[in-house]
Design an enzyme around this catalytic site. Structure first.
Site, mmCIF file in Angstrom:
data_model
loop_
_atom_site.group_PDB
_atom_site.id
_atom_site.type_symbol
_atom_site.label_atom_id
_atom_site.label_comp_id
_atom_site.label_asym_id
_atom_site.label_seq_id
_atom_site.Cartn_x
_atom_site.Cartn_y
_atom_site.Cartn_z
ATOM 1 N N CYS A 112 -10.002 56.055 18.760
ATOM 2 C CA CYS A 112 -8.906 55.173 18.352
ATOM 3 C C CYS A 112 -8.249 54.484 19.537
ATOM 4 O O CYS A 112 -7.530 53.502 19.361
ATOM 5 C CB CYS A 112 -7.872 55.958 17.552
ATOM 6 N N GLU A 123 -1.260 59.177 13.083
ATOM 7 C CA GLU A 123 -1.942 58.559 14.225
ATOM 8 C C GLU A 123 -3.047 57.718 13.621
ATOM 9 O O GLU A 123 -4.064 58.233 13.169
ATOM 10 C CB GLU A 123 -2.480 59.638 15.172
#
Length: 535
Positions: A340, A306
């Site tokens: 993020c 990720e």
């Protein structure tokens, strides 16, 4: 004045005294009263009660390997990003400790994989219950080491705990298949089996949730883990280790090896190249992810990544301005822009542009309050370190030099070197750094566009694709844009999209695999086909 009873009794001599609320400082031979106020701006020197009364068992400084708390040959400091004061000294693990942790995890895996799904489920549930019971202390640890506002830290702890709850339930839902073959005397079975030891490398911005999202799935599947937490926020990972032990998670199933930035590269390489490790799960930058993928390639390990994002936030002319602004506030300024999935560039259609920018600026001025995370009312804490501030500052200066206009903010905040004002820019163009470089800070650049096709082209120009958001009241447009955005997650008229029940992950250079949801456990399972003949 409140004193640090927890520090006096915990025996962790390496802990610094400058946790908010603390008036003791360690020295060789014992603890002595602080000689004066902690350094830094007066507003940040001390928040009495910030960590006073914290459960002594939760504040750990050693590594946790094979069910034991073990020191390392050296230690490294962890700092409070709000004041710059030292929070404590933590074991600085190296390659030797990393290999020992992998060995402990492998030995435990040989036993853990045989534990029934029901029992694994029960243990994960106990771990979840302990997190809920200790949620206030865990939240204060997050705020101390990451600077995150305490209200957000409480939210993270609940989010983190819910992953353990979710995967405690998913542990009992790992099903195989029976396939009828053309041959009458044969049956085909598909088994799902745990992959083995998982190396888990986590970031500082969600120091608890990024661990449980990975570890919950791994343990539910029957895997064991070695966790290397971010050097800025190791205390959360170690507190989780203490609660895992209290919950009865067997020795060696959950291991934590903190290390300094100096040792991070070699420790990461050691656990990712160890032949006893079968799986790598990493959350962090795309640059580091590529390095770990290279390590994994040499022995063809399974990986979940990720990585970085450049999330577009598109506002079409048909959007409700108030709803779009509320979504923009939630998406951009959570954790001071350090997530993020934060919106990185705001694409606003010409017909609604001026109204949106005006309302957005007003909302920022009215609702955002910069301060220490322990201070009531704070919505924007510090950035994690001065390097992060310098990046935001560089992007703002670059944009202004190329013609962007500062609507509000635009400079460092007077509270200290790690604080930056929430900033809104307009007249932004695609040649500016902030439009093609992930910011990870409180900067909202607005680009004006004319057509849907133009907005999609700008959004999809990035080589990453984690999340994307857009606001529209046109049903046909909603379907078109949702399908055309090259991202792994889309928020339609919604600025907060993360949920334990839903798959989290990206496309392109934003990563591989999915976390959370019913799909998350599959990342830690191997499929085995068994052909049963002679029937």
């Amino acid at each position: 004045m409140a004193t640090c009873i927890w520090l006096r009794s915990c025996g962790a001599r390496r802990l610094g005294s400058t946790f908010p609320g603390c008036r003791l400082r360690p020295r060789a031979g014992g603890l002595v009263p602080a000689s004066g106020p902690a350094p830094g701006p007066a507003q940040l020197r001390c928040y009495a009660g910030g960590l006073a009364g914290l459960s002594a068992a939760l504040l750990r400084t050693d590594s946790f390997v094979g069910g034991r708390w073990l020191p390392a040959a050296a230690t490294f400091p962890v700092q409070d990003p709000a004041s710059g004061a030292a929070l404590g000294m933590v074991a600085d693990c190296g390659v030797r400790e990393a290999r020992a942790a992998v060995r402990a995890a492998y030995e435990a895996f040989c036993r853990w994989r045989e534990v029934s799904a029901k029992e694994r489920s029960s243990l994960l549930r106990k771990w979840y219950n302990l997190m809920i019971q200790n949620k206030d202390d865990l939240a204060r640890i997050i705020t101390a080491e990451s600077g995150k506002p305490l209200k957000e830290a409480h939210g993270e702890i609940l989010y983190s705990a819910f992953f353990l709850e979710w995967f405690s339930e998913e542990a009992r839902r790992v099903y195989g298949d029976i396939i009828y073959t053309p041959a009458k005397d044969r049956r085909a079975l598909v088994l799902k089996q745990p992959i083995g030891v998982a190396a888990v490398i986590t970031p500082w911005n969600f120091p608890s949730a990024m661990i449980t999202r990975k570890v919950g799935a791994a343990l539910a599947a029957g895997c064991t883990v070695v966790v290397k937490p971010a050097e800025d926020t190791p205390f959360s990972a170690l507190a989780l280790a203490e609660l895992a032990s209290q919950a009865g998670i067997p020795s060696g199933v959950y291991n934590v090896i903190p290390c300094s930035r100096k040792n991070a590269k070699e420790v990461g390489e050691a656990i990712c190249t160890d032949p006893l490790v079968s799986k790598i799960s990493f959350t962090g930058s795309t640059t580091t992810g590529k390095i770990l993928l290279h390590h994994a390639a040499n022995s063809v390990k399974r990986v979940s990544m990720e990585l970085g994002g450049l999330a577009p936030f598109i506002v079409f002319d048909s959007a409700n301005v108030d709803q779009a602004v509320a979504g923009a506030m939630a998406s951009k300024f959570r954790n001071t822009g350090q997530t993020c999935v934060c919106s990185n560039q705001f694409l606003v259609q010409r017909g609604i542009h001026d109204a949106f920018v005006k309302a957005f600026a007003e909302a920022m001025k009215k609702n955002l309050r910069v301060g220490n995370g322990f201070e009531e009312g704070t919505t924007q804490g510090p950035l994690i370190n001065e390097k992060a501030v310098e990046k935001v500052e560089k992007q703002v200066n670059d944009a202004v030099s190329k013609g962007a206009t500062v609507v509000t903010g635009g400079k460092r905040h007077q509270l200290g070197k790690n604080f930056f004002e929430p900033t809104l820019l307009c007249n932004v163009t695609q040649d500016m750094l902030c439009t093609h470089e992930e910011t990870f800070g409180p900067l909202a650049p607005v680009i004006k566009f004319d057509t849907e096709e133009e907005a999609i082209a700008i959004a999809n120009a990035a080589d990453v694709g984690l999340a994307g958001y857009f606001y529209s009241q046109d049903p046909a447009q909603i379907w078109r844009v949702a399908e055309q955005l090259e991202v792994g997650m889309v928020g339609v008229n919604e600025g907060l999209i993360s949920s334990v029940e839903c798959p989290f992950g990206g496309v392109k250079q934003s990563g591989l695999g999915r976390e959370g949801s019913k799909y998350g456990i599959d990342e830690y399972l191997e499929l085995k086909y068994v052909c049963y003949g002679g029937l």
